[in-house]
Design an enzyme around this catalytic site. Structure first.
Site, mmCIF file in Angstrom:
data_model
loop_
_atom_site.group_PDB
_atom_site.id
_atom_site.type_symbol
_atom_site.label_atom_id
_atom_site.label_comp_id
_atom_site.label_asym_id
_atom_site.label_seq_id
_atom_site.Cartn_x
_atom_site.Cartn_y
_atom_site.Cartn_z
ATOM 1 N N ALA A 180 0.919 -1.416 0.068
ATOM 2 C CA ALA A 180 -0.043 -0.194 0.058
ATOM 3 C C ALA A 180 0.923 1.068 0.096
ATOM 4 O O ALA A 180 0.670 2.289 -0.809
ATOM 5 C CB ALA A 180 -0.868 0.034 1.277
ATOM 6 N N ASP A 181 1.923 1.115 0.782
ATOM 7 C CA ASP A 181 2.724 2.368 0.765
ATOM 8 C C ASP A 181 3.619 2.468 -0.322
ATOM 9 O O ASP A 181 3.713 3.540 -0.888
ATOM 10 C CB ASP A 181 3.937 2.032 2.062
ATOM 11 C CG ASP A 181 3.265 2.319 3.349
ATOM 12 O OD1 ASP A 181 2.985 3.541 3.545
ATOM 13 O OD2 ASP A 181 3.368 1.580 4.131
ATOM 14 N N ILE A 182 4.079 1.407 -0.845
ATOM 15 C CA ILE A 182 4.913 1.424 -2.180
ATOM 16 C C ILE A 182 4.283 1.947 -3.234
ATOM 17 O O ILE A 182 4.391 2.846 -4.270
ATOM 18 C CB ILE A 182 5.469 0.243 -2.367
ATOM 19 C CG1 ILE A 182 6.448 -0.113 -1.304
ATOM 20 C CG2 ILE A 182 6.309 -0.001 -3.827
ATOM 21 C CD1 ILE A 182 7.147 -1.528 -1.445
ATOM 22 N N GLY A 185 3.079 5.545 -3.025
ATOM 23 C CA GLY A 185 4.298 6.471 -3.341
ATOM 24 C C GLY A 185 4.481 6.484 -4.982
ATOM 25 O O GLY A 185 5.080 7.678 -5.379
#
Length: 413
Positions: A180-182, A185
């Site tokens: 989710a973060d990647i 980003g």
């Protein structure tokens, strides 16, 4: 990177942990000058996300976690206490000289400091301001905090990852990396580049920047891709299928005599060639399996037929035979095997850079983008905490050594 695609673009990175730093690292890889702002004395929380940590010249742990190293290369680090009026004034001065500001504070936090978009665009109308939050700037959940696994759960990814409930050990599963973060980003980097293009190509009135609102939950939902489409178009809720794919069949992990491998027969021709390699050409015309739709419907029976056939092979021998036959297949590598693979090495997917705390070069995963005119061909290690505070303040804001010393004495930097 002097000749990168984003050379001349300056980014003020107020983000922490992973989603924002990952997006800012992408911009740095592409040649932008990225200034990372960290808290004095502590820095980005992810510096403490270990072990493991980078070892210093004496073999002792430094404060540089491998987590931090993964998302902060190519940046400059300055320290600044933005909870103070003087720290806020520094950020405003820096924002006036930057093209992009990237932050992932909770909704409303930076407004209290006069560092929100509406405040900063008065000092720099050209600023592209990107806010990353868990749930976005609007909606009933917007004030909530959250981490990657929460968004994998709420965004549907865990519901379609893992083995089915009818298989031992089945149930929802988080992915290993913080996807989710990647993914968020990556969305941030592409949105920022698009906003810069609009600003600089004449699409924005007066060359103004704009505000970007990005949510990890939204990004995770978007990343469910064809699974989400399956539900939205058909009304059918997708199920977990372990290693099975959604296209041609068989498409899954199989156990050879010595190890597991992945095989994907994506169309009827590849399926027929797979049957030929396994010495069972008649399976290509079997009434249960002769078309993709039939193989999908009869996937359980298909597995029961192919599992014992593949189990007789040594993995290397079968992979060579499948490659010769044009059937996509590959070993299930651990990361040691990944970076030892000659193809991965030929693609230059491990890069090294000197680090001020270690005699050994720090190894990093390369950016996968290959550009002919502006190649990503040089990397610098992630910065130590506050490594560039003095140089940034003196060069960009023309502050004297005495002024910088006074700020440090008052613990503003």
């Amino acid at each position: 990177m002097k000749n990168g695609a984003l050379s001349g673009i300056r980014v003020l990175d107020l983000s922490r942990i992973l989603a924002g730093p990952w997006g800012a690292q992408m911009l740095a890889d592409l040649g932008a000058d990225v200034i990372k702002v960290e808290r004095p004395g502590k820095g980005d929380d992810s510096r403490q996300f270990g072990p493991p940590f980078l070892k210093d010249r004496n073999g002792n742990d430094t404060r540089e976690s491998t987590f931090f190293i993964s998302a902060n290369r190519g940046k400059k680090s300055i320290t600044c206490d933005i909870a103070t009026s003087e720290g806020q004034a520094l950020i405003r001065s820096l924002a006036a000289k930057c093209d992009v500001l990237l932050e992932n504070y909770k909704v409303g936090d930076l407004k209290r400091y006069g560092l929100d978009y509406e405040s900063l665009k008065t000092v720099n109308p050209r600023l592209v301001y990107c806010s990353i939050t868990g749930f976005g700037q609007t909606g009933p959940y917007s004030p909530r905090p959250g981490y990657d696994s929460i968004f994998q759960a709420m965004g549907g990814l865990m519901s379609i990852t893992g083995n089915g409930d009818d298989v031992p050990g089945g149930g929802p599963m988080k992915t290993g990396p913080s996807l989710a973060d990647i993914i968020c980003g990556q969305y941030a980097a592409s949105a920022i580049v698009a906003a810069l293009y609009r600003r600089d190509a004449g699409g924005a009135p007066g060359g103004e920047g704009q505000y970007i609102d990005l949510s990890l939950l939204d990004s995770m939902i978007a990343a469910t891709s064809h699974y989400a489409s399956q539900y939205l178009v058909s009304g059918e809720i997708p199920i977990r299928r372990g290693t099975e794919g959604n296209g041609g069949m068989p498409s899954r992990m199989f156990r050879c005599a010595d190890r597991d491998i992945m095989i994907v027969a994506g169309n009827n021709e590849q399926y027929a060639r797979l049957c030929q390699v396994l010495g069972r050409p008649e399976l290509a015309t079997d009434s249960r399996f002769c078309e993709i739709a039939l193989r999908v419907r009869n996937r359980r029976a298909l597995g029961e037929v192919f599992e014992p056939l593949i189990a007789q092979w040594q993995s290397n021998e079968l992979l060579v035979a499948l490659d010769a036959a044009g059937v996509p297949a590959g070993p299930i590598n651990n990361l040691q095997e990944v970076f030892a693979d000659p193809h991965v090495q030929a693609r230059g997917m491990c890069v090294e850079a000197s680090h001020p705390l270690s005699d050994d070069a720090v190894k990093m995963v390369a950016n996968p983008v290959k550009m002919s005119g502006t190649p990503i061909d040089s990397y610098t290690a992630p910065p130590t905490l506050g490594q560039h505070t003095d140089s940034v303040l003196s060069e960009l804001l023309e502050m004297s050594p005495a002024d910088i010393h006074a700020l440090r004495e008052r613990k503003i930097i």
